[in-house]
Scaffold this motif. Structure first.
Motif, short mmCIF file in Angstrom:
data_model
loop_
_atom_site.label_atom_id
_atom_site.label_comp_id
_atom_site.label_asym_id
_atom_site.label_seq_id
_atom_site.Cartn_x
_atom_site.Cartn_y
_atom_site.Cartn_z
N GLY A 161 -13.04 -3.94 6.18
CA GLY A 161 -12.20 -3.09 7.03
C GLY A 161 -12.13 -3.64 8.45
N ASP A 162 -13.27 -4.09 8.94
CA ASP A 162 -13.36 -4.69 10.28
C ASP A 162 -12.48 -5.95 10.36
OD1 ASP A 162 -14.21 -5.63 12.76
OD2 ASP A 162 -16.24 -6.13 12.12
N SER A 163 -12.63 -6.83 9.37
CA SER A 163 -11.88 -8.11 9.39
C SER A 163 -10.38 -7.90 9.20
CB SER A 163 -12.38 -9.04 8.28
OG SER A 163 -13.76 -9.21 8.37
N ASP A 208 -17.84 -7.24 16.38
CA ASP A 208 -19.09 -6.56 16.76
C ASP A 208 -19.48 -5.44 15.80
OD1 ASP A 208 -16.76 -5.23 17.66
OD2 ASP A 208 -17.87 -4.17 19.22
N ASP A 209 -18.50 -4.78 15.19
CA ASP A 209 -18.79 -3.67 14.26
C ASP A 209 -19.72 -4.14 13.15
OD1 ASP A 209 -16.14 -3.60 15.55
OD2 ASP A 209 -15.91 -1.64 14.60
N THR A 210 -19.35 -5.27 12.52
CA THR A 210 -20.13 -5.81 11.41
C THR A 210 -21.42 -6.46 11.93
OG1 THR A 210 -18.10 -6.20 10.19
CG2 THR A 210 -20.05 -7.39 9.42
N ARG A 270 -18.17 -12.00 19.61
CA ARG A 270 -17.67 -11.13 18.53
C ARG A 270 -16.84 -9.94 19.01
NH1 ARG A 270 -17.97 -13.05 13.27
NH2 ARG A 270 -19.90 -14.19 12.93
N GLY A 271 -16.49 -9.88 20.30
CA GLY A 271 -15.61 -8.81 20.79
C GLY A 271 -16.33 -7.49 21.03
N TYR A 272 -17.51 -7.56 21.68
CA TYR A 272 -18.28 -6.34 21.96
C TYR A 272 -17.59 -5.49 23.03
CZ TYR A 272 -22.42 -7.96 19.38
OH TYR A 272 -23.29 -8.36 18.39
MG MG Z 1 -14.94 -4.70 16.92
#
Ligand code: MG
Ligand code: F2R
Ligand code: MG
Length: 299
Positions: free
Chosen positions: A16-18, A41-43, A78-80
């Motif tokens: 879902g994140d990707s 960042d979620d994963t 990772r886009g934190y």
């Molecule tokens: Mg993210």
């Protein structure tokens, strides 16, 4: 408790994140896009939680905070969100995990969705003890997000994962009874009446939200799961709402993956998923760790 649902949940989150990652920040649209080449960042933070639960056989604040820090410094790109990297720096300099460090950045603490987006392993690990599930969700959040909206949003997402894992039939009522904050109770009521209105995306976004805050994204992910009938449709729908697409996609994917299982995830997405085997093995180890603890309790 089935291993297929643990692997489905953590892999579903990463999928879902990707899927949402290339579209984060756009308005609502029809999704034709494929998976992005990286998760975000979620994963990365979900991985930190799972690694820590396995290593410590349960929650350990110091260990979990160190996992967040070391995973961040290995892959800071990772886009934190803006808050967590500043907190990781403070922890690296010796501050404690339970000092509510986010209060030094945001007055009252962060109500961003960064705690809920990563919480799925807690929902799996504490699925059999609702009191503990809330307590540990709040503690896990507190490392970076100590605002009540964030902590309760994370607990609600963890609880949704645990209900999906056991295929609870009375899903909405259980969520309503679980949450202690009015804002989430109101949104869960809204989910009920929006179930016949899912194609009216403007209305769904207006009532549930698609933003970067916990209360504007956790109920939206739960709705995306409840208003669809397959893993694939749920994550495509979540991402089609626009806004914080990677995070709403990740939280939806975790719930749907726990419900429908690993085999329900489209093969062409699995083939493209970054670090697929590592995430799969982590979910397997989390399952085995939990199973061992349950067996010890029984005998
Ligand atoms: Mg993210
Ligand atoms: N950071 C992003 N996306 C930005 C674009 C990334 C780009 N694609 C790239 O590759 O670089 N996404 C990630 O951040 C979200 C999770 O954020 P988190 O971890 O909650 O961070 P933070 O900083 O704690 O909160 C986010 C924002 O919420 C507002 N906010 C929170 N508390 C507040 C308060 N008390 N008062 C006022 N505002 C508050 C602030 O604007 C924060 O910056 C996920 O989407 C993840 O994917
Ligand atoms: Mg996001």
């Amino acid at each position: 408790m089935k291993m297929e649902r643990f692997t489905g949940c953590l892999t579903g989150l990463a999928i879902g994140d990707s899927l949402g990652a290339p579209l984060e920040g756009f308005l609502s649209f029809t999704v034709t896009a494929d998976l992005g080449s990286h998760y975000t960042d979620d994963t990365a933070m979900m991985i930190g939680i799972a690694e820590s639960l396995i290593e410590c056989k349960g929650f350990n604040g110091d260990n979990m905070a160190q996992k967040f820090v070391s995973n961040y410094y290995k892959e800071p790109w990772r886009g934190y969100g803006s808050g967590p990297p500043r907190i990781f720096k403070m922890i690296k300099q010796g501050r404690r995990w339970d000092e509510c460090l986010d209060k030094e950045i945001f007055p009252g603490g962060s109500y961003g969705n960064g705690a809920a987006m990563r919480i799925a392993p807690i929902g799996l690990f504490y699925f059999d003890d609702i009191k503990k599930l809330r307590e540990i969700s709040h503690k896990t959040s507190q490392i970076t997000h100590s605002h009540p909206l964030s902590m309760e949003g994370a607990a609600l997402e963890a609880y949704a994962v645990s209900l999906a894992l056991i295929r609870e039939k009375n899903f909405i009522q259980k969520l309503y009874d679980f949450t202690i904050l009015d804002i989430y109770k109101k949104k869960i009521k809204a989910i009920e009446h929006l179930l016949t209105e899912k194609e009216n995306r403007d209305r769904v976004v207006r009532e549930l939200g698609n933003g970067v805050t916990a209360h504007e994204s956790v109920p939206t992910a739960i709705f995306s799961f409840l208003s669809t009938d397959s893993f694939k449709d749920s994550v495509i729908y979540a991402v089609s709402l626009g806004g914080d697409t990677d995070t709403i996609g990740a939280m939806t994917g975790a719930i749907s993956g726990a419900f429908y299982g690993y085999d329900s995830i489209p093969k062409k997405w699995l083939e493209k998923l970054e670090n697929r085997d590592y995430i799969f093995n982590l979910a397997t180890l989390l399952f085995k760790t939990k199973k061992k603890l349950l067996d010890l309790k029984i005998h």
